[in-house]
Design an enzyme around this catalytic site. Structure first.
Site, mmCIF file in Angstrom:
data_model
loop_
_atom_site.group_PDB
_atom_site.id
_atom_site.type_symbol
_atom_site.label_atom_id
_atom_site.label_comp_id
_atom_site.label_asym_id
_atom_site.label_seq_id
_atom_site.Cartn_x
_atom_site.Cartn_y
_atom_site.Cartn_z
ATOM 1 N N VAL A 11 -1.549 -24.395 -11.853
ATOM 2 C CA VAL A 11 -2.183 -23.163 -11.351
ATOM 3 C C VAL A 11 -3.601 -23.446 -10.842
ATOM 4 O O VAL A 11 -3.983 -23.009 -9.739
ATOM 5 C CB VAL A 11 -2.214 -22.074 -12.452
ATOM 6 C CG1 VAL A 11 -2.867 -20.799 -11.930
ATOM 7 C CG2 VAL A 11 -0.797 -21.768 -12.946
ATOM 8 N N LYS A 92 -0.813 -15.682 -20.270
ATOM 9 C CA LYS A 92 -0.279 -14.526 -21.003
ATOM 10 C C LYS A 92 -0.241 -14.750 -22.507
ATOM 11 O O LYS A 92 -0.337 -13.798 -23.288
ATOM 12 C CB LYS A 92 1.126 -14.145 -20.499
ATOM 13 C CG LYS A 92 2.137 -15.270 -20.509
ATOM 14 C CD LYS A 92 2.085 -16.065 -19.244
ATOM 15 C CE LYS A 92 2.830 -17.352 -19.339
ATOM 16 N NZ LYS A 92 3.113 -17.963 -18.072
ATOM 17 N N GLU A 116 -3.567 -10.421 -13.370
ATOM 18 C CA GLU A 116 -2.353 -10.189 -12.563
ATOM 19 C C GLU A 116 -1.393 -11.379 -12.615
ATOM 20 O O GLU A 116 -0.174 -11.208 -12.723
ATOM 21 C CB GLU A 116 -2.771 -9.921 -11.114
ATOM 22 C CG GLU A 116 -1.646 -9.590 -10.164
ATOM 23 C CD GLU A 116 -1.012 -8.233 -10.461
ATOM 24 O OE1 GLU A 116 0.057 -8.246 -11.102
ATOM 25 O OE2 GLU A 116 -1.561 -7.196 -10.062
ATOM 26 N N GLY A 121 4.101 -14.021 -11.993
ATOM 27 C CA GLY A 121 3.575 -14.967 -11.000
ATOM 28 C C GLY A 121 2.816 -14.256 -9.892
ATOM 29 O O GLY A 121 1.846 -13.550 -10.140
ATOM 30 N N ILE A 123 3.690 -11.722 -7.980
ATOM 31 C CA ILE A 123 4.012 -10.301 -7.722
ATOM 32 C C ILE A 123 2.832 -9.398 -8.084
ATOM 33 O O ILE A 123 2.305 -9.496 -9.193
ATOM 34 C CB ILE A 123 5.240 -9.854 -8.552
ATOM 35 C CG1 ILE A 123 6.455 -10.717 -8.233
ATOM 36 C CG2 ILE A 123 5.559 -8.386 -8.296
ATOM 37 C CD1 ILE A 123 7.661 -10.425 -9.125
ATOM 38 N N GLU A 177 6.429 -23.848 -19.053
ATOM 39 C CA GLU A 177 5.247 -23.975 -19.903
ATOM 40 C C GLU A 177 5.146 -25.412 -20.395
ATOM 41 O O GLU A 177 6.142 -26.147 -20.418
ATOM 42 C CB GLU A 177 5.373 -23.035 -21.109
ATOM 43 C CG GLU A 177 5.398 -21.570 -20.745
ATOM 44 C CD GLU A 177 4.169 -21.134 -19.954
ATOM 45 O OE1 GLU A 177 3.049 -21.361 -20.415
ATOM 46 O OE2 GLU A 177 4.340 -20.567 -18.859
ATOM 47 N N ASP A 188 7.727 -16.168 -23.875
ATOM 48 C CA ASP A 188 6.937 -15.913 -22.658
ATOM 49 C C ASP A 188 7.242 -14.515 -22.107
ATOM 50 O O ASP A 188 6.341 -13.777 -21.721
ATOM 51 C CB ASP A 188 7.286 -17.003 -21.622
ATOM 52 C CG ASP A 188 6.473 -16.871 -20.353
ATOM 53 O OD1 ASP A 188 5.280 -17.208 -20.375
ATOM 54 O OD2 ASP A 188 7.021 -16.403 -19.335
ATOM 55 N N LYS A 192 4.697 -11.140 -21.767
ATOM 56 C CA LYS A 192 4.508 -10.397 -20.506
ATOM 57 C C LYS A 192 4.903 -8.926 -20.686
ATOM 58 O O LYS A 192 4.267 -8.030 -20.119
ATOM 59 C CB LYS A 192 5.343 -11.051 -19.401
ATOM 60 C CG LYS A 192 4.802 -12.433 -19.010
ATOM 61 C CD LYS A 192 5.813 -13.242 -18.213
ATOM 62 C CE LYS A 192 5.218 -14.535 -17.694
ATOM 63 N NZ LYS A 192 6.209 -15.448 -17.112
ATOM 64 N N GLY A 289 5.169 -21.112 -10.304
ATOM 65 C CA GLY A 289 4.924 -22.130 -9.289
ATOM 66 C C GLY A 289 3.480 -22.086 -8.824
ATOM 67 O O GLY A 289 2.783 -21.093 -9.004
HETATM 68 N N1 LIG Z 1 2.916 -22.956 -13.949
HETATM 69 C C1 LIG Z 1 3.179 -21.692 -13.587
HETATM 70 O O1 LIG Z 1 4.016 -21.426 -12.715
HETATM 71 C C2 LIG Z 1 2.445 -20.575 -14.232
HETATM 72 C C3 LIG Z 1 1.584 -20.777 -15.295
HETATM 73 N N2 LIG Z 1 0.943 -19.716 -15.856
HETATM 74 C C4 LIG Z 1 0.002 -19.930 -16.944
HETATM 75 O O2 LIG Z 1 -1.162 -20.578 -16.443
HETATM 76 C C5 LIG Z 1 -1.718 -21.448 -17.434
HETATM 77 C C6 LIG Z 1 -1.801 -22.869 -16.878
HETATM 78 O O3 LIG Z 1 -0.508 -23.317 -16.569
HETATM 79 P P1 LIG Z 1 -0.287 -24.683 -15.755
HETATM 80 O O4 LIG Z 1 -1.264 -24.791 -14.667
HETATM 81 O O5 LIG Z 1 1.158 -24.719 -15.448
HETATM 82 O O6 LIG Z 1 -0.624 -25.758 -16.898
HETATM 83 P P2 LIG Z 1 -0.886 -27.302 -16.713
HETATM 84 O O7 LIG Z 1 -0.480 -27.949 -17.991
HETATM 85 O O8 LIG Z 1 -0.328 -27.806 -15.446
HETATM 86 O O9 LIG Z 1 -2.500 -27.407 -16.600
HETATM 87 C C7 LIG Z 1 -3.363 -27.152 -17.666
HETATM 88 C C8 LIG Z 1 -4.782 -27.615 -17.300
HETATM 89 O O10 LIG Z 1 -5.671 -27.168 -18.310
HETATM 90 C C9 LIG Z 1 -6.427 -28.259 -18.798
HETATM 91 N N3 LIG Z 1 -6.671 -28.087 -20.221
HETATM 92 C C10 LIG Z 1 -5.770 -27.782 -21.183
HETATM 93 N N4 LIG Z 1 -6.363 -27.738 -22.385
HETATM 94 C C11 LIG Z 1 -7.672 -28.023 -22.176
HETATM 95 C C12 LIG Z 1 -8.810 -28.136 -23.026
HETATM 96 N N5 LIG Z 1 -8.727 -27.953 -24.352
HETATM 97 N N6 LIG Z 1 -9.996 -28.444 -22.472
HETATM 98 C C13 LIG Z 1 -10.101 -28.629 -21.143
HETATM 99 N N7 LIG Z 1 -9.075 -28.546 -20.285
HETATM 100 C C14 LIG Z 1 -7.869 -28.235 -20.802
HETATM 101 C C15 LIG Z 1 -5.550 -29.477 -18.544
HETATM 102 O O11 LIG Z 1 -6.385 -30.645 -18.496
HETATM 103 C C16 LIG Z 1 -4.936 -29.118 -17.200
HETATM 104 O O12 LIG Z 1 -5.833 -29.454 -16.158
HETATM 105 C C17 LIG Z 1 -0.810 -21.313 -18.656
HETATM 106 O O13 LIG Z 1 -1.357 -20.337 -19.492
HETATM 107 C C18 LIG Z 1 0.509 -20.815 -18.062
HETATM 108 O O14 LIG Z 1 1.243 -20.061 -18.983
HETATM 109 C C19 LIG Z 1 1.098 -18.434 -15.395
HETATM 110 C C20 LIG Z 1 1.936 -18.173 -14.357
HETATM 111 C C21 LIG Z 1 2.711 -19.220 -13.719
HETATM 112 N N1 LIG Z 2 6.665 -20.545 -17.474
HETATM 113 C C1 LIG Z 2 6.439 -19.317 -16.794
HETATM 114 C C2 LIG Z 2 5.319 -19.471 -15.825
HETATM 115 C C3 LIG Z 2 4.878 -18.195 -15.273
HETATM 116 O O1 LIG Z 2 4.481 -17.270 -15.968
HETATM 117 C C4 LIG Z 2 7.676 -18.908 -16.050
HETATM 118 O O2 LIG Z 2 8.556 -19.758 -15.878
HETATM 119 O O3 LIG Z 2 7.784 -17.740 -15.657
#
Ligand SMILES: NC(=O)C1=CN([C@@H]2O[C@H](COP(=O)(O)OP(=O)(O)OC[C@H]3O[C@@H](n4cnc5c(N)ncnc54)[C@H](O)[C@@H]3O)[C@@H](O)[C@H]2O)C=CC1
Ligand SMILES: N[C@@H](CC=O)C(=O)O
Length: 458
Positions: A11, A92, A116, A121, A123, A177, A188, A192, A289
């Protein structure tokens, strides 16, 4: 607007890319000035650091949290809000666990806390719900709120993939996740659902009261059964305002194959809301995504930017709308707040139109008719475990389930264990009424189950 990013994974990178591209006048007025990551290996740009102090001593207006987890992000988000910075989060799990504390802090400091991207995602779900709730009473909502499990179900049901390969595909595409159990076990979707209910109805639904049943045990047999009965399986989040208060749950549901939600494929989500004047409405788009999620984060940033007139959020007092300079530039000096919807602190902090009590959800939300399938159709030990597990006294003849299944006896046992009514399909699949919280126990014992019909799923 100077933005600090907490996290630069799927993200975070998407947010940085959209802002760096400066494709619109709104994003051209934003810059990502500092990024905090966990590992040295992630440092690919002079803005990136692993040092939280370096991050927080940077001059920033808004912090975007996209780290994941609860404790560390809670510490960082609280610190940003306390320092008077607005916060946008896609997390979330954090928001559902720390909803009251974070809302209170944002309200006390009169700074925006927007999320949001945390639900559905890309939406614009919360945005549209806020509009709906200003006109209507929202009666219920339900929908597909998880991209990973929808992708898995779609790959299994439409393309015949097995569960593990489909999960791997979702992970490779950045949908899952960090710990995919949150996706697979329904947590999850529960987060939400709870966050949506909190925002619409002005409640603070206790997470532990909301049942979550997942898809860990789904396999090709369920796809076959569903197809043979003109149905498909989707993992849904559902909530309803009742006379007793708000009722919510997250669980697999057998939907008629011609239902709108049955036609949602891949990582797409679809959220449906019912309100008294508008009736049923649906919002559809990619639920997970990189760029779709980052789109929602940046759309929140646009709203926050609209609050930033001159130097301070405080200028945008609750209830007062403001026009940011970039909007004046885009629409001319005569632009009126009424000519476009303009964000207010109220809208971004918390302004539920209704305020309801929370109903006890442990029993009633799970009541309904379920499809059940044991892992091994030759081995009914598991069902026997269930019978033993859910009723105090043993059946007289324990051999019925191990030495050849006797269906009427089996059903009798199930009935006494809290399940009532009927059998559909062959002996390896059952559709039963569940009268109490046995459903959760069944899921915990390794049977796949899906809701066929209940008060929540109308
Ligand atoms: N991947 C997706 O499609 C979606 C993800 N989300 C939410 O967004 C958030 C991030 O998800 P992603 O980007 O997929 O995760 P990811 O695992 O790809 O990235 C996490 C980032 O946070 C950093 N990080 C984690 N713990 C840390 C700490 N203690 N100190 C400093 N940096 C730290 C990591 O180094 C990394 O850069 C999560 O809460 C996830 O549930 C929400 C909607 C969609
Ligand atoms: N892991 C979640 C990421 C977005 O919230 C999902 O698959 O919907």
């Amino acid at each position: 607007m100077r933005i600090g990013l907490l996290g630069h994974g799927v993200v975070g990178q998407g947010v940085r890319k959209i802002i760096d591209a400066h494709q619109t006048s709104a994003t051209a007025a934003m810059s990502v000035v500092r990024i905090l990551v966990r590992d040295q290996s992630e440092i690919t740009d002079e803005r990136i650091t692993t040092d939280p102090e370096e991050f927080f001593t940077t001059d920033m207006d808004v912090v975007v949290e996209c780290m994941g987890g609860v404790d560390k992000p809670f510490e960082f988000v609280s610190r940003a809000l306390s320092a008077g910075m607005g916060v946008v989060s896609s997390n979330k799990k954090l928001l559902a666990h720390k909803y009251d504390e974070l809302q209170a802090l944002a309200t006390q400091r009169q700074v925006p806390l927007a999320f949001e991207a945390a639900i559905g995602g890309g939406i614009p779900w919360l945005h549209n719900l806020a509009l709906t709730a200003q006109v209507d009473e929202v009666e219920s909502f339900r929908g597909i709120f998880n991209g990973t499990t929808n992708y898995i179900l779609d790959e299994m049901f439409t393309h015949g993939q097995n569960f593990d390969d489909a999960l791997r595909g979702a992970q490779e595409r950045g949908y899952a996740e960090a710990d995919p159990s949150d996706d697979i076990d329904g947590h999850d979707v529960k987060y939400k659902t709870v966050l949506t209910a909190n925002r619409i109805w002005g409640v603070s639904v206790p997470l532990e009261q909301v049942p979550a049943l997942g898809l860990r045990h789904v396999d090709g047999r369920d796809a076959k059964w569903a197809a043979a009965h003109g149905k498909t399986i989707k993992l849904l989040g559902m909530a309803r305002a009742t006379n007793q208060g708000v009722m919510a749950g997250a669980m697999p549901v057998m939907l008629p194959a011609n239902h709108l939600l049955a036609g949602i494929h891949q990582n797409f989500n679809c959220a449906m809301v019912n309100s008294n004047n508008f009736g049923e409405a649906a919002y559809y788009g990619q639920g997970a995504g990189m760029l779709p999620t980052a789109f929602a984060v940046v759309s929140d940033l646009v709203s926050v930017q609209a609050l930033m007139v001159q130097d301070s959020f405080a200028l945008a007092a609750p209830g007062r709308t403001v026009v940011a300079p970039m909007w004046q530039e885009a629409w001319g000096q005569n632009a009126s707040p009424l000519s476009r919807e303009v964000a207010s602190v109220d809208q971004l902090v918390s302004s539920p139109a209704q305020s309801l009590e929370v109903a006890p959800m442990d029993q009633s939300a799970l009541q309904g008719k379920y499809y059940l399938r044991p892992e091994n159709s030759e081995d009914f030990d598991l069902l026997w475990d269930l019978v033993e597990f859910t009723r105090p006294e043993k059946l007289e003849n324990g051999a019925i389930l191990t030495g050849g299944v006797h269906l009427p006896l089996l059903m009798n046992s199930l009935r006494r264990a809290g399940f009532t009514t009927g059998v559909v399909g062959d002996i390896s699949t059952l559709v039963c009424e569940v009268e109490d919280s046995s459903a959760k126990m069944v899921a915990d014992r390794g049977l796949f189950l899906a809701l066929v019909d209940s008060g929540l799923n109308e």
